[in-house]
Every structure is written in structure tokens, then in C-alpha cells.
Design a protein around this motif. Structure first.
Motif, short mmCIF file in Angstrom:
data_model
loop_
_atom_site.label_atom_id
_atom_site.label_comp_id
_atom_site.label_asym_id
_atom_site.label_seq_id
_atom_site.Cartn_x
_atom_site.Cartn_y
_atom_site.Cartn_z
N TYR A 1 0.94 -0.91 -0.21
CA TYR A 1 -0.11 0.55 -0.25
C TYR A 1 0.60 1.34 -0.25
CZ TYR A 1 -3.58 -3.57 1.81
OH TYR A 1 -5.05 -4.82 1.91
N SER A 2 0.18 2.12 -0.84
CA SER A 2 0.58 3.73 -0.51
C SER A 2 1.18 4.13 0.87
CB SER A 2 0.09 4.79 -1.34
OG SER A 2 1.10 5.86 -1.18
N ALA A 3 2.21 4.67 1.02
CA ALA A 3 1.81 5.16 3.04
C ALA A 3 1.83 6.97 2.94
CB ALA A 3 4.02 4.86 3.19
N GLU A 4 1.62 7.21 1.61
CA GLU A 4 1.33 7.99 1.98
C GLU A 4 0.22 8.58 2.15
OE1 GLU A 4 3.82 10.63 2.31
OE2 GLU A 4 4.88 8.72 2.63
N LYS A 5 -0.42 8.49 3.48
CA LYS A 5 -1.70 7.90 3.36
C LYS A 5 -2.14 8.21 4.61
CE LYS A 5 -3.39 6.47 -0.38
NZ LYS A 5 -4.95 7.92 -1.57
N SER A 6 -3.51 9.59 4.99
CA SER A 6 -3.50 9.82 7.22
C SER A 6 -3.66 8.76 7.43
CB SER A 6 -4.44 11.03 6.34
OG SER A 6 -4.88 10.99 8.02
N SER A 7 -3.21 8.46 8.29
CA SER A 7 -2.95 7.65 9.25
C SER A 7 -2.16 7.77 10.70
CB SER A 7 -2.27 6.13 8.75
OG SER A 7 -2.69 5.74 7.42
N SER A 8 -3.12 6.62 11.82
CA SER A 8 -2.96 7.27 13.16
C SER A 8 -2.61 5.35 13.58
CB SER A 8 -4.23 7.70 13.93
OG SER A 8 -4.46 9.28 13.17
N PHE A 9 -1.52 5.90 14.96
CA PHE A 9 -1.43 4.38 16.10
C PHE A 9 -2.36 5.37 16.46
CE2 PHE A 9 2.04 3.45 12.89
CZ PHE A 9 1.75 2.27 12.67
N PHE A 10 -2.72 4.36 17.94
CA PHE A 10 -3.72 4.68 18.69
C PHE A 10 -2.79 3.76 20.23
CE2 PHE A 10 -6.33 6.00 16.02
CZ PHE A 10 -7.14 7.45 16.17
N VAL A 11 -2.58 4.65 21.34
CA VAL A 11 -1.96 3.66 22.56
C VAL A 11 -3.25 2.66 22.87
CG1 VAL A 11 -0.80 3.22 24.70
CG2 VAL A 11 -0.62 4.70 23.16
N SER A 12 -3.06 1.01 23.08
CA SER A 12 -4.51 0.58 22.95
C SER A 12 -4.10 -0.57 24.28
CB SER A 12 -4.38 -0.28 21.68
OG SER A 12 -4.82 -1.15 22.34
N THR A 13 -5.46 -0.40 25.07
CA THR A 13 -5.58 -1.28 26.25
C THR A 13 -5.62 -3.13 25.28
OG1 THR A 13 -7.69 -2.12 26.26
CG2 THR A 13 -7.10 0.62 27.16
#
Length: 217
Positions: A41-53
Motif C-alpha cells: 500500500y501507499s504509505a502517503e495516506k492519513s493514518s494513526s496509531f493509538f495507544v491501546s489497552t
């Protein structure tokens, strides 16, 4: 400096798995791009990591190409956020959303910590790849996906899809010659009505003559 090994899996395609080794001093942007070198996939996309439980409940967000609203809110950015700054557990989890326009959700879990780096490896390093990442259908490949999924014909049969019933008698005849001439049918109905009216009129005349003959007696 430690090496983190992350297990990354699609939330809806859990048979597709990637395992990536990455330095603790590297950033979430490095991990984000490593994931998509492995998916195609193209990495140039709006994305996010979320600290998770442990139950994958999202907490603090670390964003890539965030919108202005998130920027104004002072959100953490992937390019400046080191992985080690968000690791609080030896099995730390992150919920990851790739491409908010057409999102794929991932589960990211820290599964191993190695205290020494390998000088012969360039990090991030893809350790394991299982399963093929699902195709993304968008404007750039829509036609190609349609061809590959239907190699016999790419023509869309609108008539069958819409249960089309032709209204023109020429179309009916072309489809089997079982057309009905509604105008002729209406004329036949009118002729039958006139014949019935004449029959009733004749009966009335007959009854009048019979009555008059009785008066003669």
C-alpha cells in the motif's frame, strides 16, 4: 538500544500477519512505512496509531498527515514520536488505522524485545510475512480489478440486473414474437360490446310485438 518485534495483523483479515523488527529509537513513521512496504500500500495516506489497552480500546493518538483540526489540538506526530516513548508494557498494544479515506484497521502488538542489534540488518526489518494483503479498490485500479474478477466479459448487463421488461411491441416480437397488440384487443372489445347491445335491442322489440298481439285477443 533495544530491538522491538511487532506483530501486525488486519483486524478483519486476521490470517494476514506481518512481523517487523525495529529499533526502539526509531519513530512511528518508520514503523508505518515498514508496514506498507510489506503490504504494497501507499504509505502517503492519513493514518494513526493509538495507544491501546489489552481489549483494543483506543487511547492517545499518534498521527501521520493529520487534518488541521488534529494539528490545532496538538496531536503527537509519527515523524517526531519515538517508539520507546510509548512503550509501557512488554506486550504493549497499538490500534492502527491506515488511510482514513478508505480505512483498514490493524492490531499491533509488541511480542519480543531484543537487547542487541544485528549489524548486518537494516532496520526496520521484515521478519515474517503471512497471507496476501487485501486489494484496495479505488479510481486508479477499479477497471483492472473488474477485468481480473470477470475474465470472460467486462460488459455490465444492465437489462438483466434491472429485470428489464420491454414496453415496445417491436422489442417483444424480437424477444419471442409473443407481443400483444393492445389496440386490436381494444377494438375487438368494442365490437363485442356493440353486438351485445344490438342483441338486447332485438329482444326488446320482440317482447313489444308479443305484448301487442296479446292485446288483440
Amino acid at each position: 538500544m533495544a530491538i522491538y518485534r511487532f506483530r501486525i495483523s488486519f483486524e478483519d483479515f486476521d490470517e494476514v500477519v506481518r512481523e517487523i523488527d525495529i529499533k526502539s529509537t526509531q519513530t512511528f513513521e518508520d514503523l508505518h512505512k515498514a508496514v506498507h512496504r510489506s503490504t504494497g500500500y501507499s504509505a502517503e495516506k492519513s493514518s494513526s496509531f493509538f495507544v491501546s489497552t489489552d481489549n483494543w480500546i483506543k487511547g492517545d493518538e499518534i498521527a501521520y498527515l493529520p487534518n488541521q483540526r488534529k494539528i490545532d489540538r496538538g496531536i503527537a506526530l509519527m515523524e517526531t514520536s519515538k517508539l520507546s516513548s510509548f512503550i509501557e508494557d512488554p506486550h504493549q498494544k497499538f490500534y492502527y488505522i491506515y488511510n482514513f479515506d478508505r480505512p483498514f484497521d490493524f492490531h499491533v502488538e509488541l511480542i519480543k524485545i531484543v537487547l542487541e542489534t544485528d549489524p548486518n540488518i537494516e532496520y526496520p526489518y521484515l521478519v515474517k510475512s503471512t497471507g496476501e494483503a487485501p486489494k484496495i479498490i479505488d479510481k486508479s485500479n477499479f477497471g483492472a480489478v473488474a477485468v481480473s474478477s470477470n475474465p470472460v466479459s467486462t460488459d455490465f448487463d444492465f437489462l438483466n440486473e434491472m429485470d428489464f421488461v420491454p414496453e415496445d411491441t417491436d422489442e417483444l416480437e424480437a424477444m419471442g414474437g409473443r407481443g400483444i397488440n393492445t389496440e386490436e384487443k381494444d377494438e375487438d372489445t368494442e365490437d363485442e360490446s356493440e353486438d351485445e347491445a344490438d342483441e338486447f335491442s332485438d329482444n326488446d322489440n320482440y317482447e313489444d310485438e308479443e305484448y301487442n298481439n296479446k292485446e288483440d285477443y
